[in-house]
Write a protein that holds these residues in place. Structure first.
Motif, mmCIF file in Angstrom:
data_model
loop_
_atom_site.group_PDB
_atom_site.id
_atom_site.type_symbol
_atom_site.label_atom_id
_atom_site.label_comp_id
_atom_site.label_asym_id
_atom_site.label_seq_id
_atom_site.Cartn_x
_atom_site.Cartn_y
_atom_site.Cartn_z
ATOM 1 N N THR A 1 31.311 36.797 33.050
ATOM 2 C CA THR A 1 31.308 36.415 34.460
ATOM 3 C C THR A 1 30.299 35.303 34.656
ATOM 4 O OG1 THR A 1 31.887 38.653 35.129
ATOM 5 C CG2 THR A 1 30.900 37.226 36.814
ATOM 6 N N ILE A 2 30.713 34.257 35.350
ATOM 7 C CA ILE A 2 29.786 33.176 35.666
ATOM 8 C C ILE A 2 29.804 32.927 37.168
ATOM 9 C CG2 ILE A 2 29.974 32.058 33.410
ATOM 10 C CD1 ILE A 2 31.747 29.941 34.722
ATOM 11 N N THR A 3 28.691 32.469 37.672
ATOM 12 C CA THR A 3 28.574 32.065 39.075
ATOM 13 C C THR A 3 28.021 30.656 39.101
ATOM 14 O OG1 THR A 3 28.228 34.336 39.841
ATOM 15 C CG2 THR A 3 27.466 32.569 41.291
ATOM 16 N N LEU A 4 28.768 29.763 39.737
ATOM 17 C CA LEU A 4 28.352 28.373 39.879
ATOM 18 C C LEU A 4 27.428 28.266 41.083
ATOM 19 C CD1 LEU A 4 31.841 26.669 39.367
ATOM 20 C CD2 LEU A 4 30.085 27.175 37.638
ATOM 21 N N LEU A 5 26.264 27.689 40.875
ATOM 22 C CA LEU A 5 25.281 27.538 41.941
ATOM 23 C C LEU A 5 25.234 26.090 42.412
ATOM 24 C CD1 LEU A 5 22.319 29.539 40.360
ATOM 25 C CD2 LEU A 5 24.066 30.377 41.945
ATOM 26 N N TYR A 6 25.157 25.908 43.718
ATOM 27 C CA TYR A 6 25.063 24.582 44.311
ATOM 28 C C TYR A 6 24.017 24.609 45.418
ATOM 29 C CZ TYR A 6 27.749 26.587 48.133
ATOM 30 O OH TYR A 6 28.144 27.375 49.182
#
Length: 114
Positions: free
Chosen positions: A89-94
């Motif tokens: 699982t990955i979460t893209l942070l912006y």
């Protein structure tokens, strides 16, 4: 292939998995510890020229998506991140304040397309 999207300022949660910062510039007012990310893949962010052209203007959103997708097609890190997302699982942070019109959404959709 679970891919989440969050503002870097949002609290880290266990279900985020690997938190990956995908902004070219360091987000203002946040320390590395507070951001709690595993990796900074700034090369996946839109180019400076594209980011400045877009300027978070909603009327440019459709064209921004088209131009950014063109950049992503030429970026070898896309395949690296896509493969990684197949196993974890990955979460893209912006950092943008705008939760609706931001490049992380385009990137996540692009990763899921193929």
């Amino acid at each position: 292939m679970p891919i989440g999207i969050k503002r870097v300022y949002d609290e880290a949660e266990p279900q985020d998995g690997a938190r990956i910062l995908v902004d070219r510039l360091w987000p203002r007012g946040i320390s590395k510890d507070k951001a709690a990310f595993a990796e900074w893949m700034k090369e996946l962010a839109p180019t400076t020229a594209l980011r400045q052209w877009f300027d978070h203007r909603p009327e440019r959103w459709a064209e921004f998506q088209t131009r950014y997708r063109e950049e992503l097609r030429e970026n070898p890190l896309v395949d690296t991140l896509r493969e990684r997302a197949k196993t974890e699982t990955i979460t893209l942070l912006y950092g943008s304040r705008n939760r609706e019109f931001n490049h992380a959404k385009v990137l996540a959709d692009f990763l899921l397309e193929t």
